[in-house]
Design an enzyme around this catalytic site. Structure first.
Site, mmCIF file in Angstrom:
data_model
loop_
_atom_site.group_PDB
_atom_site.id
_atom_site.type_symbol
_atom_site.label_atom_id
_atom_site.label_comp_id
_atom_site.label_asym_id
_atom_site.label_seq_id
_atom_site.Cartn_x
_atom_site.Cartn_y
_atom_site.Cartn_z
ATOM 1 N N ASN A 149 -0.590 -43.588 6.939
ATOM 2 C CA ASN A 149 -0.100 -44.873 6.425
ATOM 3 C C ASN A 149 -1.149 -45.985 6.490
ATOM 4 O OD1 ASN A 149 2.034 -46.755 5.527
ATOM 5 N ND2 ASN A 149 1.696 -47.642 7.553
ATOM 6 N N TRP A 202 12.210 -49.345 7.301
ATOM 7 C CA TRP A 202 11.365 -49.682 6.144
ATOM 8 C C TRP A 202 11.741 -48.772 4.974
ATOM 9 C CZ3 TRP A 202 8.449 -53.605 4.632
ATOM 10 C CH2 TRP A 202 7.960 -54.486 5.591
ATOM 11 N N GLU A 256 10.413 -48.064 11.455
ATOM 12 C CA GLU A 256 9.810 -47.503 10.224
ATOM 13 C C GLU A 256 10.867 -46.829 9.360
ATOM 14 O OE1 GLU A 256 6.717 -48.220 9.328
ATOM 15 O OE2 GLU A 256 6.605 -49.308 11.213
ATOM 16 N N TRP A 264 3.118 -49.930 -2.771
ATOM 17 C CA TRP A 264 2.129 -50.458 -3.719
ATOM 18 C C TRP A 264 2.329 -51.936 -3.996
ATOM 19 C CZ3 TRP A 264 -2.515 -48.990 -4.764
ATOM 20 C CH2 TRP A 264 -2.868 -47.676 -4.438
HETATM 21 C C1 LIG Z 1 0.518 -47.617 -0.962
HETATM 22 C C2 LIG Z 1 1.578 -46.874 -0.174
HETATM 23 C C3 LIG Z 1 2.322 -45.878 -0.786
HETATM 24 C C4 LIG Z 1 3.307 -45.190 -0.066
HETATM 25 N N1 LIG Z 1 4.028 -44.213 -0.696
HETATM 26 C C5 LIG Z 1 5.000 -43.550 -0.016
HETATM 27 C C6 LIG Z 1 5.780 -42.540 -0.650
HETATM 28 O O1 LIG Z 1 5.638 -42.251 -1.853
HETATM 29 N N2 LIG Z 1 6.698 -41.876 0.117
HETATM 30 C C7 LIG Z 1 6.908 -42.161 1.428
HETATM 31 O O2 LIG Z 1 7.750 -41.522 2.068
HETATM 32 N N3 LIG Z 1 6.219 -43.145 2.035
HETATM 33 C C8 LIG Z 1 5.266 -43.843 1.372
HETATM 34 N N4 LIG Z 1 4.550 -44.813 2.010
HETATM 35 C C9 LIG Z 1 4.936 -45.218 3.374
HETATM 36 C C10 LIG Z 1 4.210 -44.481 4.517
HETATM 37 O O3 LIG Z 1 2.831 -44.472 4.310
HETATM 38 C C11 LIG Z 1 4.697 -43.059 4.735
HETATM 39 O O4 LIG Z 1 6.106 -43.026 4.789
HETATM 40 C C12 LIG Z 1 4.170 -42.488 6.058
HETATM 41 O O5 LIG Z 1 2.768 -42.516 6.073
HETATM 42 C C13 LIG Z 1 4.676 -41.082 6.230
HETATM 43 O O6 LIG Z 1 4.139 -40.485 7.369
HETATM 44 P P1 LIG Z 1 5.070 -40.112 8.601
HETATM 45 O O7 LIG Z 1 6.230 -39.337 8.139
HETATM 46 O O8 LIG Z 1 4.199 -39.513 9.641
HETATM 47 O O9 LIG Z 1 5.556 -41.557 9.034
HETATM 48 P P2 LIG Z 1 6.065 -42.121 10.427
HETATM 49 O O10 LIG Z 1 5.125 -43.194 10.817
HETATM 50 O O11 LIG Z 1 6.326 -41.061 11.401
HETATM 51 O O12 LIG Z 1 7.425 -42.848 10.016
HETATM 52 C C14 LIG Z 1 8.686 -42.162 10.002
HETATM 53 C C15 LIG Z 1 9.330 -42.282 8.647
HETATM 54 O O13 LIG Z 1 9.598 -43.647 8.344
HETATM 55 C C16 LIG Z 1 9.423 -43.877 6.948
HETATM 56 N N5 LIG Z 1 8.350 -44.854 6.757
HETATM 57 C C17 LIG Z 1 7.299 -45.085 7.569
HETATM 58 N N6 LIG Z 1 6.550 -46.105 7.082
HETATM 59 C C18 LIG Z 1 7.141 -46.499 5.935
HETATM 60 C C19 LIG Z 1 6.851 -47.500 4.980
HETATM 61 N N7 LIG Z 1 5.810 -48.322 5.108
HETATM 62 N N8 LIG Z 1 7.653 -47.622 3.901
HETATM 63 C C20 LIG Z 1 8.735 -46.820 3.753
HETATM 64 N N9 LIG Z 1 9.062 -45.860 4.642
HETATM 65 C C21 LIG Z 1 8.284 -45.701 5.715
HETATM 66 C C22 LIG Z 1 9.021 -42.555 6.325
HETATM 67 O O14 LIG Z 1 10.174 -41.935 5.816
HETATM 68 C C23 LIG Z 1 8.458 -41.792 7.505
HETATM 69 O O15 LIG Z 1 8.538 -40.401 7.364
HETATM 70 C C24 LIG Z 1 3.559 -45.531 1.297
HETATM 71 C C25 LIG Z 1 2.790 -46.528 1.900
HETATM 72 C C26 LIG Z 1 1.806 -47.198 1.176
HETATM 73 C C27 LIG Z 1 1.008 -48.278 1.845
#
Ligand SMILES: Cc1cc2nc3c(=O)[nH]c(=O)nc-3n(C[C@H](O)[C@H](O)[C@H](O)COP(=O)(O)OP(=O)(O)OC[C@H]3O[C@@H](n4cnc5c(N)ncnc54)[C@H](O)[C@@H]3O)c2cc1C
Length: 479
Positions: free
Chosen positions: A343, A280, A277, A384
């Protein structure tokens, strides 16, 4: 030697290469400039401004523990830097890089201008595991598909070890004038942020707490827990990563250390889903850097012709969590209350907007931008465009999430919906994701009055699915 450290989205002392470099030169002036104009149409929303206020306070306090302090200014960055340089005889200016297209251009201009006036300038990478220009496919082009991008990154040398925070920071003989934090006017006038205060601790210490708790707890079960919105199965590091309160290098190495400690083979922890992730996130920056138009325009050009609908009533219902589709409403309400959304639910709520409501992904991205604490131009754009099917490696347009079956799969007992849509809290689990299917007696027993205390669905899921597929065929000229 006097060095100005221009802090931006790197609000931490540890693994901060610009700060460490400055400390080695002599006296250091840590500076943060609130420069809304430079962000163009992507100025921070209210949630992020609240976060930034807390994060700057935490950083100032951390700096003071080391004998330094944070200088705050508001205005155009080039002007502020030039003034401080002239007034305080600054020899060098250093910063950690940002990658948003307009910011890259601005920083390049500032760098050239300062250098031409004899100021030493250096920038560093504190935000990414790989610079976007370091990674390219066999034809020397940017990647547009995640898996080959990720595989390529795995073959690259490991990210360097994070560097420790400086133990002490030499202060200048005379400090520049500073604004007070309150004068930056980041805090909302109405205190709607109480729930955020309960959910988050902005700043480096809060980031470290989340990182440790996650890496010592959930990380190895992440593949199973990450899709369940009712539990805390993800790291919640995203706002901390966005504001640079923790670096991806620190996260990567924490997983590595923990993996070795629990006896995992290198390949096991390196390909761990959680680290994937993080890639990503890297991929999102790679795309933003190489395809600078994508925050507002689809990467796949055929989508520029997509027949999006304009319906402000539907858009408002989606924003306010009153679409009548429980999982979508739960997500939108979680976002409004806490500044964050799970997410899996982001994907479902996003799909509902662009496919069932046929509203342009840019409208969704804009709302997320205004309300998310982790709003990040790279990741939000990727997310998006993925939902809309118009980006790199996007979900194919014809893959339309069904919020009912997604709910049954990922929120099987409805705990997430019950938390965020309390009107439905007493509804039988069998109907929690589709209250419109419940017999009147079941609704009555749960005190649910559809159309009165909880909306009827604003669209028919099946009919709008067909409408979306028709629109897609029309765009491709295959109808
Ligand atoms: C429509 C949409 C809009 C989003 N907008 C944002 C946004 O503005 N900012 C943002 O940081 N993330 C965004 N995300 C990606 C993702 O949803 C979040 O990063 C994630 O939910 C953050 O929670 P976490 O830190 O617990 O993630 P974890 O699951 O713990 O993941 C660890 C880290 O990996 C990165 N990550 C995880 N999934 C993604 C992903 N799909 N894309 C890019 N990086 C990812 C993040 O930095 C996250 O903190 C978006 C996803 C969608 C579907």
């Amino acid at each position: 030697m006097k060095t100005l450290v221009w802090l931006r989205q790197d609000l931490r002392l540890s693994d901060n290469p610009a700060l460490v470099f400055a400390c080695k030169q002599g006296a250091v002036i840590p500076l943060f400039i609130l420069d809304d104009g430079a962000e163009g149409e992507w100025q921070m929303g209210g949630a992020q401004r609240w976060w930034l206020h807390q994060s700057l306070a935490a950083l100032d306090s951390d700096l003071r523990e080391r004998g330094s302090a944070l200088v705050l200014r508001r205005g155009e960055s080039a002007d502020v830097l030039t003034t401080i340089i002239a007034e305080h005889g600054i020899d060098s200016v250093v910063w950690n890089r940002r990658y948003e297209p307009d910011i890259v251009e601005r920083d390049t201009r500032i760098k050239e201008s300062l250098k031409s006036r004899g100021v030493y300038v250096q920038s560093f990478n504190a935000t990414l595991l790989n610079e976007p220009w370091e990674v390219q496919n066999l034809s020397g082009k940017p990647f547009q598909v995640f898996t080959p991008y990720w595989r390529h990154c795995l073959k690259r040398p490991d990210p360097s070890e994070p560097i420790s925070a400086p133990k002490s920071i030499e202060k200048p003989t005379q400090w520049p004038r500073t604004e007070s934090l309150a004068a930056l006017d980041l805090m909302p006038r109405i205190a709607w942020y109480r729930r955020m205060e309960q959910s988050w601790q902005p700043g480096e210490a809060g980031a470290a707490k989340n990182r440790k708790a996650f890496v010592q707890g959930h990380v190895w079960g992440y593949t199973e827990t990450r899709n369940l919105p009712a539990i805390r199965g993800t790291s919640r590091l995203s706002p901390h990563l966005h504001f640079g309160e923790v670096s991806p290098r620190q996260v990567w190495h924490a997983v590595k250390t923990r993996g070795a400690r629990v006896g995992l083979l290198t390949n096991e922890w390196r390909t761990n889903q959680f680290l994937t992730e993080l890639y990503w996130r890297e991929f999102a920056y790679h795309l933003l850097y190489h395809f600078r138009h994508t925050p507002t325009q689809p990467l796949r050009t055929e989508f520029a012709q997509f027949p999006w609908a304009t319906n402000s009533r539907h858009l408002k219902a989606w924003q306010g969590g009153s679409t009548g589709v429980p999982l979508v409403d739960a997500g939108m309400r979680e976002l409004w209350a806490t500044g964050w959304m799970h997410n899996r639910v982001r994907m479902i709520a996003g799909s509902f907007l662009v496919k069932n409501l046929l509203i342009a992904w840019q409208d969704g991205a804009r709302w997320f931008w205004d309300t998310l604490l982790d709003a990040d131009l790279a990741s939000n754009t990727l997310g998006w465009q993925w939902c809309a099917g118009c980006g790199a490696d996007a979900a194919p347009y014809f893959r339309i999430f069904n919020p009912v079956s997604q709910g049954e799969k990922f929120d099987p007992d409805g705990a997430y919906v019950r938390e965020w849509v309390p009107e439905l809290a007493k509804l039988q689990t069998k109907f929690i994701h589709a209250p419109w299917d419940a017999p009147p007696s079941v609704l009555r027993a749960a005190s649910v009055q559809l159309g009165k205390n909880y909306p009827e669905p604003i669209v028919d899921l099946k009919a709008t699915r067909t409408r979306a597929l028709d629109a897609y065929r029309k765009m491709r000229g295959t109808s």
